[in-house]
Design a protein around this motif. Sequence first.
Motif, PDB file in Angstrom:
ATOM      1  N   ASP A 101      16.465  -2.743  11.006  1.00 52.36           N
ATOM      2  CA  ASP A 101      16.452  -3.063   9.576  1.00 52.36           C
ATOM      3  C   ASP A 101      15.210  -2.508   8.897  1.00 52.36           C
ATOM      4  O   ASP A 101      14.123  -2.483   9.490  1.00 52.36           O
ATOM      5  N   LEU A 102      15.379  -2.151   7.643  1.00 49.28           N
ATOM      6  CA  LEU A 102      14.255  -1.704   6.839  1.00 49.28           C
ATOM      7  C   LEU A 102      13.387  -2.898   6.461  1.00 49.28           C
ATOM      8  O   LEU A 102      13.891  -3.902   5.962  1.00 49.28           O
ATOM      9  N   VAL A 103      12.101  -2.765   6.693  1.00 44.72           N
ATOM     10  CA  VAL A 103      11.149  -3.822   6.351  1.00 44.72           C
ATOM     11  C   VAL A 103      10.448  -3.508   5.035  1.00 44.72           C
ATOM     12  O   VAL A 103      10.337  -4.356   4.159  1.00 44.72           O
ATOM     13  N   ALA A 104       9.973  -2.276   4.925  1.00 41.15           N
ATOM     14  CA  ALA A 104       9.237  -1.871   3.731  1.00 41.15           C
ATOM     15  C   ALA A 104       9.317  -0.357   3.595  1.00 41.15           C
ATOM     16  O   ALA A 104       9.457   0.356   4.597  1.00 41.15           O
ATOM     17  N   ALA A 105       9.213   0.104   2.356  1.00 37.87           N
ATOM     18  CA  ALA A 105       9.253   1.539   2.091  1.00 37.87           C
ATOM     19  C   ALA A 105       8.301   1.858   0.943  1.00 37.87           C
ATOM     20  O   ALA A 105       8.037   1.007   0.079  1.00 37.87           O
ATOM     21  N   PHE A 129       3.946  -9.081   3.857  1.00 36.00           N
ATOM     22  CA  PHE A 129       3.684  -7.723   4.345  1.00 36.00           C
ATOM     23  C   PHE A 129       3.323  -6.817   3.164  1.00 36.00           C
ATOM     24  O   PHE A 129       3.834  -6.993   2.055  1.00 36.00           O
ATOM     25  N   THR A 130       2.461  -5.842   3.445  1.00 30.39           N
ATOM     26  CA  THR A 130       2.085  -4.853   2.443  1.00 30.39           C
ATOM     27  C   THR A 130       2.123  -3.470   3.068  1.00 30.39           C
ATOM     28  O   THR A 130       1.486  -3.237   4.100  1.00 30.39           O
ATOM     29  N   ILE A 131       2.868  -2.578   2.426  1.00 31.51           N
ATOM     30  CA  ILE A 131       2.908  -1.192   2.880  1.00 31.51           C
ATOM     31  C   ILE A 131       1.956  -0.382   2.004  1.00 31.51           C
ATOM     32  O   ILE A 131       1.871  -0.599   0.789  1.00 31.51           O
ATOM     33  N   SER A 132       1.251   0.543   2.636  1.00 29.06           N
ATOM     34  CA  SER A 132       0.343   1.410   1.890  1.00 29.06           C
ATOM     35  C   SER A 132       0.279   2.750   2.611  1.00 29.06           C
ATOM     36  O   SER A 132       0.757   2.885   3.743  1.00 29.06           O
ATOM     37  N   TYR A 145       0.445   2.578   6.491  1.00 34.71           N
ATOM     38  CA  TYR A 145       0.059   1.296   7.080  1.00 34.71           C
ATOM     39  C   TYR A 145       1.080   0.216   6.742  1.00 34.71           C
ATOM     40  O   TYR A 145       1.757   0.276   5.718  1.00 34.71           O
ATOM     41  N   LEU A 146       1.134  -0.782   7.603  1.00 31.82           N
ATOM     42  CA  LEU A 146       1.885  -1.996   7.308  1.00 31.82           C
ATOM     43  C   LEU A 146       0.989  -3.170   7.660  1.00 31.82           C
ATOM     44  O   LEU A 146       0.758  -3.440   8.852  1.00 31.82           O
ATOM     45  N   GLN A 147       0.456  -3.820   6.640  1.00 29.90           N
ATOM     46  CA  GLN A 147      -0.347  -5.022   6.838  1.00 29.90           C
ATOM     47  C   GLN A 147       0.591  -6.216   6.896  1.00 29.90           C
ATOM     48  O   GLN A 147       1.346  -6.457   5.955  1.00 29.90           O
TER      49      GLN A 147
END
Length: 125
Positions: free
Chosen positions: A45-49, A67-70, A79-81
């Motif tokens: 599954d997609l978590v973040a983009a 979660f934070t994508i950067s 990154y995925l925090q």
Amino acid sequence: VQLVETGGGLVQAGGSLRLSCLASGRPLSNYAMGWFRQAPGKERDLVAAVSRSAGSKYYADSVKGRFTISRDNAKNTVYLQMNSLKPEDTAVYYCAADLTALDSATTDSYQYDDWGQGTQVTVAT
């Protein structure tokens, strides 16, 4: 582009981890990037983009606010925090790249061209 994820591991519930995805072979700025995860017996599954410029981001409902994508295009790294981790976040996490001319976050997994090998994240109760 070649992708290598790092930063996975074992963490207690409520803890944090930061995943990194280092790209090589082509400039990361040409790609929209995504983080996916796959738990045992479940689909990936997609978590973040994040879009090429980081101006557009997408988060799955299950990780919003945690979660934070950067990305740092100069360092060719995404990154995925991950904060406030839960046992249900346990999965193999994959980084993926979509070679695109658009500056938007890619939410369709079939559009991603290149994938990393994955890094295991285990959240203990």
